[in-house]
Design a protein around this motif. Sequence first.
Motif, PDB file in Angstrom:
ATOM      1  N   THR A   4       0.849  -1.185   0.000  1.00  0.00           N
ATOM      2  CA  THR A   4       0.000   0.000   0.000  1.00  0.00           C
ATOM      3  C   THR A   4       0.885   1.236   0.000  1.00  0.00           C
ATOM      4  OG1 THR A   4      -1.569  -1.199   1.313  1.00  0.00           O
ATOM      5  CG2 THR A   4      -1.801   1.179   1.311  1.00  0.00           C
ATOM      6  N   GLN A   6       1.318   5.602  -0.142  1.00  0.00           N
ATOM      7  CA  GLN A   6       0.752   6.964  -0.078  1.00  0.00           C
ATOM      8  C   GLN A   6       0.970   7.671  -1.414  1.00  0.00           C
ATOM      9  OE1 GLN A   6       1.975   9.439   3.268  1.00  0.00           O
ATOM     10  NE2 GLN A   6       1.933  11.244   1.938  1.00  0.00           N
ATOM     11  N   GLN A  36      -3.818   6.797   0.505  1.00  0.00           N
ATOM     12  CA  GLN A  36      -2.958   5.732  -0.013  1.00  0.00           C
ATOM     13  C   GLN A  36      -3.749   4.830  -0.970  1.00  0.00           C
ATOM     14  OE1 GLN A  36      -1.900   3.625   3.561  1.00  0.00           O
ATOM     15  NE2 GLN A  36      -4.006   3.040   4.009  1.00  0.00           N
ATOM     16  N   ILE A  47      -5.048   7.671   5.380  1.00  0.00           N
ATOM     17  CA  ILE A  47      -4.089   7.184   6.386  1.00  0.00           C
ATOM     18  C   ILE A  47      -4.414   8.017   7.637  1.00  0.00           C
ATOM     19  CG2 ILE A  47      -1.616   6.907   6.889  1.00  0.00           C
ATOM     20  CD1 ILE A  47      -1.085   7.344   3.872  1.00  0.00           C
ATOM     21  N   ASP A  48      -4.351   7.475   8.819  1.00  0.00           N
ATOM     22  CA  ASP A  48      -4.620   8.230  10.060  1.00  0.00           C
ATOM     23  C   ASP A  48      -5.993   8.909  10.070  1.00  0.00           C
ATOM     24  OD1 ASP A  48      -2.008   7.615  10.658  1.00  0.00           O
ATOM     25  OD2 ASP A  48      -1.241   9.510   9.862  1.00  0.00           O
TER      26      ASP A  48
END
Length: 393
Positions: A4, A6, A36, A47-48
Amino acid sequence: MEKTTQFLDLGKQPLANGFLSMQDIDTEYFYNLKYQYDPETSLVSMIDKPAPELMFNDSYPYHSSGSRTMNLHFNRTANSIKSNYNPKTILEIGTNDGAFIRHFNKENSLCVEPCSNFAANTSNDGYSTYNEFWSLELAQKIREEHGFIDVIYAANTMCHMHDLDSALEGIHTLLGPKSVFIFEDPSLLSMLQRCSYDQLYDEHPYIFSVTALDKILRKHHMIITNVESLPVHGGSNRIYAQTTHSPIAIHQSMGYHNHLFMERQLGVDNFETYELFSEAVKRSKGFLLGMLVAFNGNVISYGATSKSTTIFNYCGIGPETIKYIIDTTKDKQCLLSPGAHIPILSPEEGLSNLSDFDAIFLGAWNFIKEILQKERRLKNKKWITHVPFPRFL
Ligand code: TYD
């Protein structure tokens, strides 16, 4: 196996619907907005991700019925579901203010809505409403209380789900042999084609391609039978799916095959496409800033959208560039836009003196037709959009 990766960093962002007053500025929440691509599942994901409770609570300001376009859309959708499926039970996940479910009888309908301000609306009107986040546990409870559900509908909700696997397992729990799961969300392909990177914000941990949904639904014993392109929310896909645990023969429509073909042709399953998109986003930012700054602060914005939260914070646009934003939603008026802190006014106030501004940025570009039709008095102003590239209308 490739990892994966980003491909996009939209920088420090506030909650897209976190409209706030002056005294809340010091405690405003920010996070880093990055996306990502997973070559195995073809999923594009954040992400996050910020916690869902931060966004979906008792003061969520977005009303599904806030525009003529969306009311018409839900009316047509409900009519088509009634005539094609005539459901004895219908469950809507993410009922919001009931713009869709109100087209169905209370006796046949179940609502799921985590925002208590909206759950109270449908509940007070007699609709059986679960004021909870969608989860496998809730699905099991509904199965015990109501059995299989004929039609499960979700509009702009599946892309909000943090734990997609558990959410889909829950949906499968409620699908009988003849049930149908219908859901619609912004389309990844439309976003890539329109460079509409403002589809990306905290509430969208996923932006789906049919390619990715095909894989993840199969994993959860569901199969896509049809896909329709919708003009709403800047280009969406409506997916029809059913359980594979059914003795009834499954037919996959041309709509389904065409969407998969189109996505493959346009590189949805190729990481390079996302790298090119990221470059296009950077160029879009530079051009948009240049256009807006040239008006020396005499620009307003039309529609305090979640989408424009991403634009303003990514491009570094604040009240020195955009004087104020107008929006019909009462819950947003008199507050400041998230992160950028641009004042939000009612259209009556913001348009009372037309010599206040020379240009209008179309924050709600997905309602372009409805807005231009009703705002003929603003036809001499310069209208600016960033879709598919920064330009005057
Ligand atoms: P929308 O584009 O659906 O939202 P988001 O990006 O948040 O998903 O939101 C449209 C916003 O624009 C909503 O706050 C209502 C507002 N609006 C107006 O103020 N006037 C209008 O004529 C229309 C169509 C929308």
